[in-house]
Write a protein that holds these residues in place. Structure first.
Motif, short mmCIF file in Angstrom:
data_model
loop_
_atom_site.label_atom_id
_atom_site.label_comp_id
_atom_site.label_asym_id
_atom_site.label_seq_id
_atom_site.Cartn_x
_atom_site.Cartn_y
_atom_site.Cartn_z
N UNK A 23 31.65 21.66 53.51
CA UNK A 23 32.32 20.60 52.76
C UNK A 23 33.81 20.63 53.00
N UNK A 24 34.36 21.83 53.07
CA UNK A 24 35.79 21.92 53.33
C UNK A 24 36.15 21.35 54.70
N UNK A 25 35.27 21.62 55.65
CA UNK A 25 35.58 21.16 57.01
C UNK A 25 35.36 19.67 57.18
N UNK A 26 34.18 19.21 56.77
CA UNK A 26 33.83 17.83 57.09
C UNK A 26 33.75 16.92 55.89
N UNK A 27 33.77 17.48 54.71
CA UNK A 27 33.69 16.63 53.53
C UNK A 27 32.27 16.30 53.11
#
Lengths: 391, 254, 376
Positions: A203-207
């Motif tokens: 989630x942090x990387x791609x949302x």
């Protein structure tokens, strides 16, 4: 000249303070000394033992529930440990159950369904305004002791039996496949932890968001289930069975314990429900409005905004209730459950007459538990309190 | 009486109130509101307390529900449909009188929360946007502090940045400076003026008449739940036409 | 910039009533009972529960109950209902214990005087409540003791405390707890906040000690140890020992409530009082304590409720409080039967509930009145 100096000295705040304190120390010391000397004289006169010698003497009474070996030939000291363990056993069982029930009722109180919230309210009002002792006696005398005998036990599936000798549950005994089952459970727990870490990173990387809860449920149920299918049942259950006039086998929970646990859980859950309700409602409505205005839907608002703030308000009074469970378990003496107070401050004190020593030890135990809980709470407050203006 | 267009809508309209009524129980809080806000327009709403001005702008993003009439925001009509409301809220930002910052999160986390969870922006990107906007409201150094550690003016500017992080097309301000100490009002108003200069569509409920004069395209005066007068700021303040407007202005501008 | 739309109102809008939909019962039901599938299912489940439960309850308590009987025979025959006849038969015992029958007027008188004083003290509009407080906290205890225990001088025969029981003991224990907890608790709270280290540590030690142990152990301690700590000549009465325990126990908990109130009072109040030149006792008595105490009224009343419920524990040291009296009454062989226990416990539950819930409602009432004064 010197006299007026003394007088003005008496008006000095610090001098006055010192005088008051000295006076208080004198008074307290006098009381303590008076009490101690009286106690010495009285105890001597009545033949009451002055030391802790009784600890090693033979107790001579039976206890029907003991987690460690105990018999009529064991010492008073051993009886103490049996009582302490019984108290802790009740606490360990009641705390999670009461928390669960309390949270369920507390959330129900907040439900938009009017009937559900009113029923939850009825529950909290009734159980918070009747004495715990009355509730315990009710469950013990009016419910459990009036159950039919073992031959006509109330039962749901034939595996769980309720009668006037207690609650009988199947006793699990591990078999050979238990090891593979245990490792399957362990592996799924690790997998779950790994997945939640991976999902957060993702989630942090791609949302993008992943349904961790759903995946977790599938894994935690599926993998052990596969293990059972592959290698066989990990537990065999010893079922309680009728033998003569009684039930043999299985796990027996005596009515005293069942009444105490049930009564404590139901009583404490009512208080926990109120704590939960108050904590959630204390979160300002503006917080929810701001979150909604930003586009967060209800579930996210509750999870990210309401729960973190509510938990900070809920945890301190919640730990206070846990402490109450430990202290209230002392009511075991009224239903005959052999807890610390019933065994030690009851039977042992009566037999040895060593009131001062016995009470000192008993109170020291409860104080130790209280201090431990208070220390844990302080730790929580220190790490989670919200930081305010330092400037 | 106008009715909402069934097919295409006027793309230059940001907000359209058509015959809007709202009741609180039996109290008629909004009476037949008809108002259009064009894209890029700055509207200031003023009026005595209890006139319905806060209720009005809270209807725009669905925090209050209207019982009669239509409100169309950026082409989407607001109904009770939760999906519609969420859609509108993504594009409409709101700044509250009492800031309503999330106290358990840092300033930066306050700003990145919605982009991460609603727009599903990756964390790094969300933080970049947030820092850019914190720089724009001139408090980038506070990013890792908690709201309670900031002054009122700083908190409100964080609230503005937080709303801007969602890249809204319309910004609503509900008495943004009413809860601030006087020396901090200016910094917030300056931030809002800069926002206006960049062309943001704004609806502002405020008592700050100086700000209204400088920034507003139109001033709307509300009293007792109805719109009493609308005009450009200069004619509004210099030459109020309605009796009630004159009375109100005489009480405010002493 | 867009073309300015100018508007000046010429005619005021009519004040319409809300659309009927938004004020009808149906809409309320839609929102509160049937707002979603889950909600609808829950509503139906509870409605079913109530429809099943209510008639059962009604029949057990009213229609099938035995209201008049000389002994338990009728109750043994009608097992579908409560045995209220048992309660009416035992009512006197439940109220007085074994207090001699011809002297029971003394108990009634004490209780009535106490009730009047309490009503006077609690009624917000009552005049001269300071007088009521003085009477209740200082004079009434002496009056009650003399009347209940008796005194050779006044020609009142002495009634040994062993004979006191039932509601008398419960109310007495609760009253002692309440009356002593407030002043003692205030002293302890002030002591805890004191800057003098000896006073402060002594208060903290006492409070934390008492709050860390179960009430039963305090009762045991008072019962078993008090006679040891006092010289032979002062041997404390059997009733006095648990009363002392109750007073000390409730004082410690009250101290924490009061401390909370003192802490939440704004510092400016202390400073204003000091700036006016008020001495410590005056500052506390006139400015700080009145505010602090009203701030924590819900907490104080909570304490009282807990205290009232804790009176049930005194049976462990041999006192027959209301619950114990009920227990004893239920053992009467003349009345034995399966409905006796539920009836007895339900009645006892109602008794305690009335007092506890009543106190809670009163506190909510007082809070409501005070909030009106505080709202700007």
């Amino acid at each position: 000249m010197a006299f007026s100096k003394v007088l003005s000295g008496l008006n000095d705040r610090r001098v006055r303070g010192a005088c008051y304190q000295a006076l208080l120390v004198l008074v307290l010391a006098a009381i303590a000394w008076g009490a101690a000397s009286n106690a010495y004289v009285n105890m001597r006169a009545r033949g009451i033992p002055l030391g802790f010698g009784f600890w090693g003497q033979v107790a001579g009474f039976e206890i029907n529930l003991h987690l460690i070996d105990y018999s009529g030939l064991s010492t008073y000291g051993r009886a103490f440990w049996v009582g302490l363990l019984n108290t802790l056993l009740v606490a360990v069982i009641c705390v999670p159950l009461a928390t669960l029930l309390g949270f369920v009722v507390g959330v129900a109180r907040l439900s938009p369904n009017w009937l559900l919230s009113r029923f939850a309210l009825l529950y909290t009002v009734v159980f918070r305004n009747t004495p715990l002792l009355l509730q315990l006696l009710f469950w013990y005398n009016a419910v459990l002791k009036t159950l039919p005998g073992p031959r006509q036990s109330l039962t749901m599936t034939g595996a769980v039996l309720l009668n006037n000798r207690g609650l009988f549950l199947p006793l699990p005994a591990p078999r050979a496949p238990a090891i593979s089952f245990a490792s399957a459970v362990g592996v799924s727990a690790l997998a779950l932890a790994a997945i939640s870490i991976w999902a957060r990173r993702r989630q942090e990387r791609t949302g993008a968001q992943t349904p961790v809860l759903l995946l977790g449920a599938v894994i935690f149920i599926g993998v052990p289930a596969l293990a059972i299918v592959a290698t066989g049942a990990p537990f065999s259950f010893e079922f309680p069975a009728l033998s003569g006039f009684n039930l043999k086998g299985g796990l027996q929970i005596v009515p005293e314990m069942a009444a105490l646990v049930f009564g404590l859980v139901v009583f404490t859950a009512a208080f926990i429900a109120e704590i939960v309700r108050a904590g959630v409602q204390a979160v300002h409505h503006g917080q929810i409005e701001a979150a909604s205005a930003l586009g967060l839907h209800r579930g996210l608002t509750t999870r990210l905004i309401v729960v973190p703030q509510a938990m900070r308000l809920i945890v301190p009074p919640l730990t206070s209730q846990y402490l109450n469970i430990v202290k209230n378990s002392s009511l075991a003496v009224f239903v005959g459950y052999p807890d610390l107070v019933q065994i030690f401050a009851g039977t042992v004190l009566n037999q040895t007459q060593a009131a001062v020593q016995v009470m000192a030890i008993t109170m020291a135990v409860y104080l130790a538990i209280s201090l431990a809980v208070a220390a844990a709470l302080n730790l929580f407050n220190a790490t989670h309190a919200m930081r305010g203006r330092t400037a | 009486m106008r009715t909402p267009a069934t097919g295409g809508h006027d793309a230059t309209l940001a907000i359209d109130f058509i015959g809007v009524h709202k009741w609180y129980g039996t109290f008629h809080a909004l009476r037949n509101i008809n108002l259009t806000v064009k894209r890029g327009e700055r509207i200031v709403i003023c009026g005595p307390s209890g006139s319905g001005k806060s209720t009005l702008i809270r209807c725009v993003n669905g925090l209050e529900e209207h019982q009669r009439g239509s409100i169309i925001v950026d082409g989407v009509e607001l109904t009770r449909d939760v999906k519609r409301i969420d859609e509108v809220r993504k594009d409409v930002g709101m700044v509250f009188q009492s800031f309503n910052l999330f106290p358990h999160l840092t300033v930066l986390e306050n700003c990145t929360l919605a982009p991460i969870w609603v727009r599903k922006t990756p964390k790094r990107q969300a933080e970049d946007i947030a820092m850019k906007l914190l720089r724009r409201v001139k408090i980038p150094e506070q990013a890792s502090k908690y709201p309670a550690q900031l002054s009122g003016g700083q908190q409100q500017r964080v609230a503005i940045a937080r709303a801007l992080c969602m890249n809204p097309r319309i910004m609503l301000f509900d008495e943004p400076t009413s809860a601030l100490d006087p020396e901090m009002v200016k910094e917030v108003l300056d931030t809002m003026s800069e926002l206006a200069q960049e062309g943001m569509t704004m609806m502002v409920v405020t008592h700050e008449m100086g700000f209204a004069r400088q920034v507003a395209d139109r001033v709307v005066f509300m009293d007792n739940g109805e719109i009493v007068e609308i005009n450009a700021p200069d004619p509004f303040f210099d030459n109020p036409r309605h009796q009630r407007t004159k009375l109100f202005l005489s009480q405010i501008l002493h | 910039m867009s073309q300015t739309l100018v508007f000046v109102r010429t005619k005021s809008e009519p004040l319409d009533p809300p659309p009927t939909l938004s004020s009808s019962v149906l809409v309320w039901a839609r929102a509160n009972l049937f707002s979603s599938i889950g909600s609808t299912v829950t509503t139906l489940a509870f409605v079913a529960l109530v429809l099943w439960l209510l008639p059962e309850l009604f029949s057990w308590t009213i229609t099938q109950a035995v209201w008049n009987a000389k002994d338990g025979e009728a109750c043994r025959q009608h097992q579908d209902g409560a045995c209220w006849a048992f309660i009416s038969a035992k009512l006197d015992y439940l109220r007085f214990g074994s207090y001699p029958v011809d002297q029971r007027w003394r108990v009634n008188l004490t209780e009535w005087v106490g009730a009047v004083l309490i009503a006077w003290l609690l009624w917000p509009e009552a005049p001269k409540r300071g007088m009521a407080a003085l009477l209740f906290f200082a004079i009434f205890p002496i009056f009650a003791f003399v009347l209940l225990h008796g005194s050779g001088w006044l020609g009142l025969p002495i009634v040994d405390t062993l004979l006191w029981g039932g509601m008398l003991i419960t109310l007495l224990t609760a009253a002692v707890g309440i009356v002593f907890s407030l002043p003692l608790g205030v002293l302890l709270a002030l002591g805890r906040r004191s800057r003098m280290p000896v006073v402060r540590s002594a208060s903290i030690l006492f409070i934390e000690f008492v709050r860390g142990v179960p009430f039963i152990t305090i009762l045991f301690m008072a019962n078993a140890m008090l006679p040891l700590f006092l010289p032979e000549a002062w041997a404390p009465d059997r009733l006095l020992r648990p009363l002392v325990g109750m007073a000390l126990f409730s004082a410690a908990y009250m101290a924490e409530e009061v401390r909370g109130g003192l802490q939440s009072l704004r510092r400016g109040q202390y400073e204003a009082a000091m700036a006016l030149g008020l001495s410590y006792p005056l500052m506390m008595g006139l400015v700080i304590l009145p505010q602090a105490l009203t701030l924590v009224i819900p907490g104080i009343v909570n304490n009282f409720v807990g205290l009232f419920m804790d009176t049930t524990l005194v049976s462990i040291v041999g006192l027959a409080d209301f619950l114990e009296a009920m227990n004893n009454a239920m053992k009467d062989p003349a009345w034995s039967g399966p409905t006796i226990m539920p009836t007895g416990y339900v009645f006892a539950g109602v008794f305690y509930f009335m007092f506890c819930f009543g106190m809670t409602r009163y506190s909510a009432f007082v809070e409501g009145k005070l909030a009106k004064g505080r709202k700007r």
